[in-house]
Design an enzyme around this catalytic site. Structure first.
Site, PDB file in Angstrom:
ATOM      1  N   LYS A  73       0.815  -1.217   0.000  1.00 17.74           N
ATOM      2  CA  LYS A  73       0.000   0.000   0.000  1.00 17.74           C
ATOM      3  C   LYS A  73       0.846   1.263   0.000  1.00 17.74           C
ATOM      4  O   LYS A  73       2.024   1.252   0.338  1.00 17.74           O
ATOM      5  CB  LYS A  73      -0.966  -0.016   1.199  1.00 17.74           C
ATOM      6  CG  LYS A  73      -2.156  -0.944   0.933  1.00 17.74           C
ATOM      7  CD  LYS A  73      -3.231  -0.860   1.979  1.00 17.74           C
ATOM      8  CE  LYS A  73      -4.367  -1.813   1.607  1.00 17.74           C
ATOM      9  NZ  LYS A  73      -5.378  -1.909   2.673  1.00 17.74           N
TER      10      LYS A  73
ATOM     11  N   ARG B 159      -3.477  -9.792   5.503  1.00 18.70           N
ATOM     12  CA  ARG B 159      -3.930  -9.879   4.106  1.00 18.70           C
ATOM     13  C   ARG B 159      -2.809  -9.364   3.207  1.00 18.70           C
ATOM     14  O   ARG B 159      -2.477  -8.186   3.266  1.00 18.70           O
ATOM     15  CB  ARG B 159      -5.204  -9.042   3.936  1.00 18.70           C
ATOM     16  CG  ARG B 159      -5.781  -9.052   2.531  1.00 18.70           C
ATOM     17  CD  ARG B 159      -7.014  -8.148   2.454  1.00 18.70           C
ATOM     18  NE  ARG B 159      -7.558  -8.126   1.110  1.00 18.70           N
ATOM     19  CZ  ARG B 159      -7.106  -7.358   0.124  1.00 18.70           C
ATOM     20  NH1 ARG B 159      -6.094  -6.535   0.342  1.00 18.70           N
ATOM     21  NH2 ARG B 159      -7.661  -7.410  -1.064  1.00 18.70           N
TER      22      ARG B 159
HETATM   23  C1  8Y7 Z   1      -8.093  -4.229   2.358  1.00 21.10           C
HETATM   24  C2  8Y7 Z   1      -9.145  -5.065   1.962  1.00 21.10           C
HETATM   25  C3  8Y7 Z   1      -8.309  -4.083   0.216  1.00 21.10           C
HETATM   26  C4  8Y7 Z   1      -7.768  -4.156   3.740  1.00 21.10           C
HETATM   27  C5  8Y7 Z   1      -9.558  -5.732   4.126  1.00 21.10           C
HETATM   28  C6  8Y7 Z   1      -5.454  -3.195  -1.472  1.00 21.10           C
HETATM   29  C7  8Y7 Z   1     -10.266  -5.621  -0.181  1.00 21.10           C
HETATM   30  C8  8Y7 Z   1      -6.759  -2.521  -1.487  1.00 21.10           C
HETATM   31  N1  8Y7 Z   1      -7.567  -3.633   1.249  1.00 21.10           N
HETATM   32  N2  8Y7 Z   1      -9.876  -5.809   2.830  1.00 21.10           N
HETATM   33  N3  8Y7 Z   1      -9.277  -4.954   0.619  1.00 21.10           N
HETATM   34  N4  8Y7 Z   1      -8.537  -4.939   4.580  1.00 21.10           N
HETATM   35  N5  8Y7 Z   1     -10.249  -6.443   5.038  1.00 21.10           N
HETATM   36  O1  8Y7 Z   1      -4.458  -2.434  -1.664  1.00 21.10           O
HETATM   37  O2  8Y7 Z   1      -6.882  -3.448   4.210  1.00 21.10           O
HETATM   38  O3  8Y7 Z   1      -5.312  -4.393  -1.289  1.00 21.10           O
HETATM   39  S1  8Y7 Z   1      -8.144  -3.616  -1.458  1.00 21.10           S
END
Ligand code: 8Y7
Length: 283
Positions: A228, A262
């Protein structure tokens, strides 16, 4: 099963996660790539092979997403989202031993993917779309509630907080109240500070530093910082050079008690988690 395990067991559909350990959730985007037009079968096959590689590398969850949350991304219709995500969920459920998380805010996608074997609903909008609370409740699956102000399209306009950690905590507590009213008990909830969603670099760093305050809400934390811009801005690195910064944050999040990380880079993050566990289990 010991009583300690029962406190950390999270049933996810047909599988169970033991949240005494830190889990790595691999990211699987199934948004169509306009540059590759290999057809439906090869895209499905590519998704399965990517998921399988992440499972082999140690991911215990795969987060399948069919709607881009990038600022300015085109809106996707519920049908289009379902047509992208449903076959992938069905295939992974049949072929791999892993908890399938569905990254969606769309009630119909929640209901249908739960039927096809999804084990967790990951909603960056915290079930605020019309019908989402009822749909998630009906699946009986656990839900990850994430903090975000506004919508992905406008969230980075000018985010303002007095105390970002306190306000994120209050938001998540309020969403838990709404969930309980809709029939989603606290036992089924995972909480996420929402790094990069409606937050400046300083907001993200402060929230990360004080993440432990969110343990007061009594639920496991999921952290998503992989690649990010908070890493990019802190280190002045383009997206392809954020691995080391991301691994530092993964280690720190795990030490601060986050239970699910994640990430895109599963193998590297699994090494971090296993190394921490090796030290933790020493005399
Ligand atoms: C997150 C996410 C994304 C996060 C959760 C990216 C779908 C953007 N970021 N879901 N999703 N937490 N729970 O850069 O931080 O991955 S999308």
């Amino acid at each position: 099963m010991t009583s300690v395990q029962s406190l950390t067991r999270l049933p996810c559909g047909n599988r169970v996660l033991d949240l005494a350990q830190t889990h790595v959730m691999g990211i699987l985007n199934v948004t169509p790539d306009s540059f590759s037009d290999g057809g439906r079968y090869s895209q499905l096959d590519a998704a399965l092979r990517h998921a399988e590689a992440m499972v082999v590398a140690g991911a215990t969850l795969i987060d399948v997403g069919g709607e881009s949350t990038r600022p300015g991304a085109r809106a996707v219709s519920p049908l289009e989202e379902l047509e992208r995500v449903a076959p992938v969920v069905e295939l992974i459920n049949r072929e791999l031993d892993v908890v399938i998380s569905v990254d969606t805010s769309t009630p119909a996608v929640m209901r249908e993917t739960a039927r096809l074997g999804a084990g967790l609903i990951n909603d960056v909008r915290s079930l605020r779309r019309d019908g989402a609370l009822d749909a998630a409740a009906a699946t009986g699956l656990p839900v990850c509630l994430m903090h975000m102000l506004g919508e992905p399209g406008d969230m980075q306009d000018d985010p303002q907080y007095q105390d970002v950690t306190r306000e994120v905590g209050e938001f998540l507590a309020e969403r838990m109240v709404q969930c309980a009213a809709a029939g989603i008990p606290p036992e089924r909830i995972i909480l996420d500070p929402g790094f990069g969603f409606a937050k400046t670099l300083q907001h993200n760093l402060s929230l990360f530093k004080h993440m432990e305050a969110l343990h007061a809400l009594g639920r496991p934390l999921l952290v998503g910082v992989s690649r990010k811009s908070m890493i990019g801005h802190a280190l002045n690195r383009p997206v392809g050079e954020r691995l080391h910064g991301g691994l530092a944050l993964a280690a720190l999040a795990s030490v601060k008690g986050a239970r699910i990380l994640r990430v895109h880079d599963v193998a590297e993050t699994v090494d971090v988690v296993r190394m921490l566990a090796a030290v933790e289990s020493a005399e």
